[in-house]
Design a protein around this motif. Structure first.
Motif, PDB file in Angstrom:
ATOM      1  N   ASP A 259       0.828  -1.202   0.000  1.00 46.99           N
ATOM      2  CA  ASP A 259       0.000   0.000   0.000  1.00 46.99           C
ATOM      3  C   ASP A 259       0.861   1.250   0.000  1.00 46.99           C
ATOM      4  N   THR A 263       0.823   3.939  -3.041  1.00 46.99           N
ATOM      5  CA  THR A 263       0.106   5.198  -2.821  1.00 46.99           C
ATOM      6  C   THR A 263       0.913   6.254  -2.079  1.00 46.99           C
ATOM      7  N   ARG A 265       1.102   6.267   1.056  1.00 44.97           N
ATOM      8  CA  ARG A 265       0.429   6.437   2.341  1.00 44.97           C
ATOM      9  C   ARG A 265      -0.134   5.095   2.807  1.00 44.97           C
ATOM     10  N   THR A 266      -0.428   5.056   4.091  1.00 46.63           N
ATOM     11  CA  THR A 266      -1.335   4.069   4.660  1.00 46.63           C
ATOM     12  C   THR A 266      -2.286   4.864   5.545  1.00 46.63           C
ATOM     13  N   ASP A 267      -3.110   4.202   6.305  1.00 45.38           N
ATOM     14  CA  ASP A 267      -4.005   4.933   7.208  1.00 45.38           C
ATOM     15  C   ASP A 267      -3.234   5.713   8.260  1.00 45.38           C
ATOM     16  N   ALA A 270       2.635   8.586   5.779  1.00 44.03           N
ATOM     17  CA  ALA A 270       2.748   9.305   4.508  1.00 44.03           C
ATOM     18  C   ALA A 270       4.217   9.508   4.184  1.00 44.03           C
ATOM     19  N   ARG A 352      -4.382   8.861   6.371  1.00 40.85           N
ATOM     20  CA  ARG A 352      -4.086   9.179   4.975  1.00 40.85           C
ATOM     21  C   ARG A 352      -4.003  10.690   4.714  1.00 40.85           C
ATOM     22  N   ASP A 387      -5.291   8.798  -3.888  1.00 46.23           N
ATOM     23  CA  ASP A 387      -5.871   9.697  -2.890  1.00 46.23           C
ATOM     24  C   ASP A 387      -6.266  10.992  -3.578  1.00 46.23           C
TER      25      ASP A 387
END
Length: 459
Positions: A259, A263, A265-267, A270, A352, A387
């Motif tokens: 992830d 992206t 990021r994760t939850d 960043a 995120r 995102d």
């Protein structure tokens, strides 16, 4: 003034001339000739080369913000001064438009320019060396036919006279960049692919492996040493360990890594700075299979010798104090004024959007360079289609040196964090470093995040 005997002067000049002559011959011993005939107009080959160039992250180093792709000009700081990436577009005067495939292959894999001069090791040819000629041929087709030619002269280095001589680099290559081939650690095809991407085109060790006395990576593979990918300070940032200790990837799952690579990021986390550039220009474009292979391989790496897999438990007394408005230190006041609105009273940020500070090893690591630099210079997240928005952290360069030290120490030792103390001299040194850093647009901040999951996963 002492006068040197004529014989000593003649011997010195003769020795220097001999060393120079030998240095002219050494690069030729590294170069190779290939029987591969490259059709630079083959659409399938160009497309393959574009993907391989993404895995090698060529665009991040050979482009500047707001500039033309691959036209060069990005400053890279060395202990001797800044050097600048070169124009690798197919422009025939300022780029590589006159390079044959052998010229391109020798520069990419062996660090030898078309004029037989040695390249600076800022070009990660010690890593690229394990790439097969067929993959480099595909990249050659892409750069010759898939990249727009840009007429942009290359910038000279800012290293002082004598130290900017290029010919001694031939000796550096002979000592620190011997020829090597890829050797898989396992018969597992997925892990072998991940190892190859990490060790070769991805050149992760360029940032995440310590440098030796000659500014060489002290290990180019896990087989060389468990110091490989064990973390390093580069360009004023702390590139975290990617091994299995607590400050590394001990509590990261493979899925979280995938992830993050895809992206930025994760939850909880960043990417910033150099890692944001890697995500933005390279890993977000990679296939899910390749991202999984890299992540799975990283999770096989043992902890760095002597580093803990866990840390001592510490009770969080910070959150409640901040929620109650109990500010019992200058650091807590500064945090409440400048940081809390984004990173929250519990230090866990917003999923995120704002990375966690609690449990983030980039914050409490032994080297405070990253948190000092991002406090002073700010940073931004990578932009990807995964995102809706990319967020920017402002710089707090107008804070006094004493206040920067106070708030950094507060963050490094609040919640469950346990970091060493930063003093005003550390802030002064970082300001001085940043003042000398060449500017080409906007400077980015580093990855403060890849370990931020540690705090959340402990809950």
């Amino acid at each position: 003034m002492k006068k040197w005997p004529l014989a000593i002067i003649i011997a010195g000049v003769g020795g220097l001339a001999l060393a120079f002559s030998l240095a002219q011959a050494l690069p030729s011993l590294r170069t190779t000739s290939s029987a591969i005939e490259v059709d630079i107009n083959d659409p399938a080959l160009i497309k393959k080369g574009e993907y391989i160039a993404r895995t090698a992250d060529c665009v991040a180093c050979h482009s500047v913000l707001g500039g033309e792709a691959y036209a060069g000009g990005l400053p890279m700081l060395t202990p001797l001064g800044a050097i600048y990436s070169t124009n690798i577009t197919p422009d025939k005067e300022t780029g590589i438009g006159n390079y044959t495939f052998d010229d391109f292959n020798n520069a990419t894999k062996h660090g030898v320019r078309k004029d037989n001069s040695a390249l600076y090791p800022a070009m990660p040819y010690p890593s690229y060396q394990i790439m097969p000629d067929e993959d480099v041929a595909a990249m050659y087709a892409f750069f010759m036919s898939g990249v727009k030619p840009v007429h942009q002269p290359n910038r000279a280095s800012e290293m002082p006279p004598v130290l900017n001589w290029r010919w001694p680099l031939a000796y550096w290559q002979a000592i620190f960049a011997p020829k090597r081939e890829f050797v898989a650690e396992t018969d597992d095809a997925v892990l072998a692919r991940g190892q190859y991407l990490i060790e070769g085109p991805g050149h992760c060790g360029s940032c995440h492996t310590e440098r030796g006395i000659g500014f060489q990576e002290i290990a180019l593979s896990n087989a060389d040493s468990e110091e490989f990918l064990s973390g390093a300070v580069i360009d004023g940032w702390r590139a975290k360990s990617l091994r299995g200790e607590h400050d590394g990837l001990a509590i990261w799952s493979t899925d979280e890594l995938v992830d993050f690579f895809k992206t930025g990021r994760t939850d909880i986390t960043a990417a910033f700075g150099a890692m944001a550039e890697v995500v933005e220009h390279s890993t977000q474009y990679m296939t899910d299979d390749d991202l999984y292979a890299m992540s799975a391989y990283l999770k096989t790496l043992s902890p760095k010798p002597g580093e803990p897999v866990t840390v001592a438990a510490k009770q969080d007394v910070t959150t409640q104090k901040l929620m109650d408005g109990v500010y019992d230190s200058r650091g807590s006041i500064l945090y409440a004024e400048y940081c809390q609105v984004c990173h929250r009273a519990d230090g866990k940020g917003v999923p995120r959007i704002f990375p966690a500070l609690e449990g983030n090893s980039a914050v409490y690591s032994r080297d405070a360079d990253s948190v000092l630099q991002i406090t002073l210079s700010g940073g931004r997240m990578p932009e990807t289609p995964h995102d809706r928005m990319a967020f920017t952290m402002p710089e707090f360069i107008n804070l006094s040196d004493a206040d920067v030290a106070e708030v950094v120490n507060y963050i490094r030792n609040s919640w469950t964090n346990q970091g060493s103390t930063v003093d005003v001299d550390d802030v002064v040194q970082m300001r001085h470093f940043l003042s000398k850093k060449p500017k080409t647009g906007t400077d980015f901040a580093p990855d403060l995040s890849i370990s931020a999951t540690e705090g959340a996963n402990r809950e």
